[in-house]
Enzyme design. Structure first.
Site, mmCIF file in Angstrom:
data_model
loop_
_atom_site.group_PDB
_atom_site.id
_atom_site.type_symbol
_atom_site.label_atom_id
_atom_site.label_comp_id
_atom_site.label_asym_id
_atom_site.label_seq_id
_atom_site.Cartn_x
_atom_site.Cartn_y
_atom_site.Cartn_z
ATOM 1 N N TYR A 193 -6.061 -0.976 -6.768
ATOM 2 C CA TYR A 193 -5.433 -2.209 -6.255
ATOM 3 C C TYR A 193 -4.811 -2.061 -4.864
ATOM 4 C CZ TYR A 193 -0.974 -1.050 -8.895
ATOM 5 O OH TYR A 193 0.156 -0.510 -9.425
ATOM 6 N N GLU A 194 -4.513 -3.169 -4.281
ATOM 7 C CA GLU A 194 -4.080 -3.251 -2.867
ATOM 8 C C GLU A 194 -5.147 -2.692 -1.927
ATOM 9 O OE1 GLU A 194 -1.753 -5.084 -2.686
ATOM 10 O OE2 GLU A 194 -0.582 -4.828 -4.496
ATOM 11 N N GLY A 195 -6.407 -2.892 -2.256
ATOM 12 C CA GLY A 195 -7.501 -2.332 -1.463
ATOM 13 C C GLY A 195 -7.913 -1.002 -2.063
ATOM 14 N N ARG B 20 0.828 -1.211 0.000
ATOM 15 C CA ARG B 20 0.000 0.000 0.000
ATOM 16 C C ARG B 20 0.862 1.261 0.000
ATOM 17 N NH1 ARG B 20 -5.132 -2.056 3.839
ATOM 18 N NH2 ARG B 20 -6.022 -3.280 2.127
#
Lengths: 596, 596
Positions: free
Chosen positions: A441-443, A297
Site C-alpha cells: 500500500y501507498e504505492g 510512505r
C-alpha cells in the site's frame, strides 16, 4: 502465549540523544521544548500507553476484525474505541502537529519514535490515527483558512477521523484512469459520485465524524492525471458551529476480506452525489494528495521495521524459553533436559538478522524524520534545501527497503518458532499476515523503486544524490579507529557500488528506459543497504566514543557487536545488487508475452 | 477470480523426455512400462484430474477448513471426500508403489510429476494421500510380512489413510525428549499412551481406517534417541479378515488453528492405552521413521516449487489482464486505456524470477527422483551407490532450497497482484499462507541445513559430494557452443564457489562446530543455486541441440531465454552466499544472551 511488547526506549534514546544528538537543534521551533528530560519522559509515557493499552488489543483485532451492518455502519474490534479515545485525549496524536491548530509542535523525529511504538504494538489500530494525521497534513498544505480552522483542530486531536480515497476498481497505481466525478454546485460545493476501494479506516465507530479526502474529476476536466482534483467530503457535514450536522450521501459499501490487518476497516466507499469541497486548485489534486502520500510512505516504512521489532521480541522470547537440542559446542543448560534454542547458530542467525536490521532501520527512519524537521524549521536556506532533497530522495527507500526487509525479518521471527509459528496461537503468523501489506500500500515497492530511479535520481540536476554522496565521502574521509574503521570501509564499499550502479543507469537508461525499470528493484535495495551501512557506521562510532569516554552502559558494546554482524552478513549483498543492476533489461524483456 | 490451474504437461515432458531421457532406462523394472506414449497419457490424465477435480476445491478447503465434533470426529471440507475416493479409485495413489501390494510399479520420477500437479492444484488435499504413502513406505521397509500384507494394499490404494506421529508439545526437532510410552502386553502388542501434536491428516472422514505410525518409548528403554521405537497403531483394529474392527483408544483431541493449509486436519492426537504393534526392532524406531521422513522431505520440496508454479500461473494471468500505466518504451496496447502490467520491467522481474525458479526446480526435483529410481532399480552396484549417495546429499537441499525460494516466489506472485494480492478474493494470499508451512514441517529448513553440513558432507569419507563435484567437472569439461557456453561457465563458477565454501567448512568447522552451524543456511543455498545452475545448463544444452536439429517447437527458444535470465539474475547470489559462509560464527555468536 505471545510475548508482551516492550517499547525499546533505551534504543530510541541512543539514536535520538547519542547518534543524532537532537539537542544541537534546540534553537529551532519545537526542539527547544524537546530537551533530553522531556524526550525521555515522552518516550516512557508512550511505552506505557502502547504496552499497556494497544498491545493487548492486537490479537483481539486480528481475531474479531471489523464488522459492517446492512446500513454500512462499521464496528471496530472490542476495546478499539476506548483505546482510540484514550490515545486522543492523552494528546498522542497531536505531538508534532501545528500549535496553531492545537498541536504540540514537537519535532517530527520524536513523533516518529512514538509512532514506532504504536505500530509495533498494534499496526492495524495505528492506521486510524495515522491516516487522520496524513489527511490533516494535506489540508494544512492546501486547504483554505476556513477549511483549516474547521477541520484541523478536530483531526489533529482525533476527535474526527480522516482518510485518503484514491483507488477505484480499475485503477490503483494508474490514477489517470480514475472516473469518480465531481459536479459543481451553485453554492461553490460539488456533488461527488463514484466508488473508491481499499479505503483504510474508511468507516468506523471510533470518531464522531470522518473526513474523507477524495480524488475526483470535475465535469469537463481533461483526461488523465491532469484532470484530477481533490475534495474534502465529510461523513457528517459540519453545521454552523462546526459540529457534525447532516449525514452526507456516502457510505461503506463493503469490507475487504484481507489476509491481515483485520483490525483496520478496509472499505469500499460509495459516494452518491455526496457533498464535497475543493481542496487546493482545480485539476491539481494529485499534487496535494502526494503531500499526504509522502507522509504516508514514511509511515509505512516505519511500520516495516516496527513490526519487525515486534517479531524480534516475540521470537527472542521464544528462543530463550524453548528447550530443544544441545549446543554444538557442548551443553549450555546442564541441569535442563535440553538447551534453549538461542544457543544454535542458525537460530542466532535469524535473531541477529532481525536485530541488526531493526536497529539500523530505526536509526535510518529517525534520521530521515529529522530531515523533515530541518526542511520545515531550519533558518538556514542551504540546510532546508539539502533536507528537502534528502526527504525526496529517501522517501521511496524508507518505504520499500524497510518494508521489504522488514517482511523478511518477520518471516525469520516466525521461523524461529518452528511449527508454533504456523499456528495462530503464538502470534507470529499474525505479524507476518499484517506485515505483508506494507510492501503494497501507498504505492507498491516496485512503484517506489521506479520513483527513485525515474524521478528522484535526476531531480534538480542530480542535486539530492550528489549531496548524499558528498556526505558519505566526507564521513569516509574522517576515518575511524581500530574498532570502527571496518564500518567506515563498509560504507565506502557500499557507496562505491551504489555510485557505479548510478553511473550505469545514467549511461544506459536514456537509450532504453527499460534498463531503469529492470534495475530499479536492486538499485533501491543497494541504496537501502548503503543507508543502513552508513547508519551502522555512525552508531559504531558513537558507541566507540562512549566507551572510550568511560561510559560502561552495556548497550554500547552490544551495538558494536551487532554492527559487526551487519558487516559480515548484510554488506556482502551489495555486490549482488550491483551485478543485477548491471545485467540490464535484455534478458528480462526478451521473452515474448505469448511465450510465458 | 482466481486463474484456473493448468498442469504444465509440456514442461514436464521436456524434462522427462528431452533432458533426463528416461527412455534410456527402459531395461529397469517399471521403466519398461513407461514408454513415451504411456508417460504422456498419464500426464494428460493427471492434468485432467488435478485441473478438474482438485483445483476447484482449493479455495473451498481454505474457507471451510476442517471441523471437529465433541467426540473427536473430523469433517473435511465439502468435496474432499469424493475427490479422495476418485483419486484412489483411479489408481493415482498407487502409481509407483510395489506391484506386490497392488501398486503399479511405475518410476518414481513419473509419480513425482503427477504429485507436482496435485500439490499445485490443492496442496492441503495432497497431504492426505502423501502422508499415507509415506507411512506405507516405512511399513514396507521395516514391517513384518504380516504387517505388510495387512496394511500395504489398503494404504497404497488409499482405502485406508496413514500418518506419522513424532512431535509432542515439548519436543519437535529434539525427539530424544519424547515421552509417549509403550507397555508390552502378553499377546505381543503394546499399549500406547501419550499426546502427539501437529499430526497432519491425523483424523478425517475420507478413509474407512487410518493407520498411525507412532514413535514411543518402551517401558524401561534408554533415555534419548536410543530408546525410541516405532509402532503401528490403527484407528480401527483390523479383524481376522483384515477389515476395520474394534475402535482403538485413540482420538483427535483438537485441531490446530493455522495460518494456512486449512483443508488439512492438523490434529492433536491422544493415545490412551491404544493398541499398537512394534514396527522393526525395539529402540530402532527413529531409523525407520527417517525412511518416511526422507520421502516426506522430498515431497515437501516438491510442494515448494509446485505451489510456486500455481502462484506463477495466477500472477501471470493477472499481469496479462490488468491494465495499468504505459510501457516505459511507448504504449503497447494503443487501443486500450492502458497497457497490461506485464509490459513493466519490474513486473516482468517478478514473473521471470518465478518462471526460471519453477522450471529449474522442476528439473532438479525430477532429476533427484530419478536417483531414487536408480538406487532402487539399477542392476549396476556402482550406479546404485552413486544414486544412493545423491539421494542422501540432495534431500535436504531439495527440501530447503525449493521451499525457501518457493515461498519467496509465491510472495512475488502476490506482489504482482498489488492490493488484490492482499485480499482473500484472488487466491494469491491463500498460496502464501499455505506455502509458509513448507519451510517448517518435516524438519525446519535450518535443521535440513545442519543435516547437510553436519552429516551429509562428511558421510562415507565425503563420497557423495566428491561424486557430485566430479559429475559437474565432467560436464564443464564437455563445454558448450556459442549459445550454451555461458551456462557452462555459470555452472563452473557456482561449483568453484561451492567447493571453496566446502573447503572452508572442512578447514574451520572441526575447530569450532559453531562455524558449521553458522554457515549452514548460506552453504545450503549456495548448493541449491549450483544445482539449479547445473539443471539450467543441461536444459539449455538440450534446447540448443533440439533447435540445431531443426525442431521448431517454440518451447526450446523460450528455455534459452528463460535460462539467460537465470544467469543474469540468480547466479550473482553465489558470491554473496560464499562470503557469508566464510564470515564464520564469530560475529553471530559474540553477543551475550542477556545482551539481546
Amino acid at each position: 502465549m505471545t510475548a508482551s511488547y516492550r517499547a525499546p526506549v533505551r534504543d530510541q534514546r541512543f539514536v535520538l540523544h547519542d547518534v543524532l544528538d537532537i539537542a544541537q537543534y534546540s534553537s529551532l521551533p519545537g526542539f527547544a521544548d524537546a530537551d533530553a528530560d522531556t524526550v525521555d519522559a515522552i518516550l516512557e509515557e508512550g511505552a506505557k500507553f502502547t504496552e499497556g493499552v494497544l498491545a493487548p488489543l492486537n490479537k483481539v483485532g486480528d481475531v474479531e476484525g471489523c464488522t459492517r451492518d446492512a446500513d454500512g455502519n462499521v464496528k471496530t474490534p472490542t476495546g478499539f474505541k476506548d483505546a482510540f479515545k484514550q490515545m486522543a485525549e492523552s494528546g498522542w496524536t497531536a505531538l508534532s502537529s501545528d500549535p496553531e491548530y492545537g498541536g504540540q509542535g514537537l519535532p517530527h523525529v520524536l513523533n516518529l519514535a512514538v509512532n514506532e511504538m504504536v505500530s509495533s504494538a498494534n499496526m492495524a489500530f495505528g492506521m486510524y490515527p495515522g491516516l487522520t494525521l496524513g489527511a490533516a497534513a494535506a489540508l494544512a498544505a492546501a486547504g483554505t483558512d476556513e477549511q483549516k480552522q474547521l477541520y484541523l483542530p478536530k483531526m489533529i486531536s482525533c476527535q474526527w477521523g480522516g482518510t485518503m480515497n484514491l483507488t477505484e476498481p480499475h485503477c490503483g497505481t494508474d490514477l489517470g484512469l480514475l472516473r469518480t466525478k465531481a459536479v459543481p454546485q451553485a453554492d461553490g460545493s460539488y456533488k461527488i459520485t463514484g466508488q473508491k476501494i481499499w479505503i483504510s479506516s474508511g468507516e468506523h465507530d471510533m470518531a464522531e465524524n470522518i473526513i474523507h479526502l477524495v480524488l475526483a474529476r470535475i465535469e469537463g476536466a481533461p483526461d488523465g492525471v491532469k484532470g484530477i482534483s481533490l475534495f474534502v467530503v465529510p461523513k457528517f457535514i459540519p453545521d454552523e458551529n462546526g459540529d457534525p450536522g447532516e449525514r452526507n450521501t456516502l457510505k461503506c459499501g463493503g469490507l475487504e476480506e484481507k489476509m491481515g490487518i483485520h483490525g483496520n476497516a478496509t472499505c469500499v466507499m460509495d459516494y452518491d452525489e455526496a457533498t464535497g469541497w475543493l481542496v487546493g486548485e482545480e485539476n491539481k489534486g494529485l499534487k496535494v494528495m502526494f503531500i499526504m502520500m509522502n507522509e504516508a510512505r514514511l509511515g509505512v516504512g516505519l511500520q516495516g521495521y516496527a513490526i519487525a521489532e515486534a517479531a524480534y521480541q516475540q521470537s527472542l522470547a521464544f528462543a530463550k524459553d524453548r528447550l530443544q537440542g544441545r549446543s554444538l559446542t557442548g551443553p549450555k543448560n546442564q541441569d535442563g533436559p535440553a538447551d534453549p534454542i538461542i544457543v544454535h547458530p542458525d537460530v542466532r542467525r535469524m535473531l541477529m538478522d532481525q536485530k541488526c536490521f531493526v536497529e539500523g532501520a530505526r536509526c535510518f527512519a529517525l534520521w530521515t524524520a529529522l530531515q523533515g524537521d530541518l526542511e520545515e524549521k531550519s533558518d538556514d536556506p542551504a540546510v532546508r534545501e539539502k533536507a528537502g532533497d534528502y526527504m525526496a530522495l529517501l522517501t521511496p527507500i524508507v518505504k520499500s527497503y524497510l518494508t521489504g526487509k522488514g517482511y523478511d525479518m518477520v518471516s525469520n521471527g516466525l521461523q524461529v518458532h518452528g511449527g508454533s509459528g504456523f499456528t495462530e496461537e503464538w502470534g507470529a503468523s499474525q505479524l507476518l499476515r499484517d506485515a505483508r501489506i506494507t510492501m503494497i500500500y501507498e504505492g507498491t515497492n516496485g512503484i517506489q523503486a521506479l520513483d527513485l530511479v525515474g524521478r528522484k535520481l535526476a531531480m534538480n540536476g542530480m542535486r539530492p544524490i550528489t549531496s548524499f554522496f558528498a556526505e558519505i565521502d566526507a564521513f569516509v574521509a574522517e576515518g575511524g579507529n581500530d574498532e570502527t574503521q571496518a564500518f567506515v570501509d563498509a560504507v565506502a564499499g557500499c557507496k562505491g557500488k551504489l555510485k557505479q550502479a548510478t553511473d550505469w543507469l545514467m549511461n544506459n537508461a536514456l537509450n532504453n528506459f527499460d534498463h531503469a525499470g529492470a534495475g530499479s528493484h536492486d538499485y533501491l535495495n543497494l541504496f537501502g543497504l548503503t543507508c543502513l551501512a552508513y547508519m551502522w557506521a555512525r552508531m559504531a562510532k558513537t558507541a566507540s566514543a562512549k566507551i572510550a569516554a568511560g561510559d560502561t552502559d552495556p548497550i554500547y558494546a552490544a551495538k558494536l557487536k551487532t554492527g559487526r554482524y551487519f558487516l559480515d552478513r548484510w554488506v556482502p549483498e551489495a555486490a549482488m545488487h550491483l551485478a543485477k543492476v548491471e545485467a540490464g533489461a535484455d534478458s528480462m524483456m526478451a521473452l515474448e508475452e505469448e511465450a510465458f
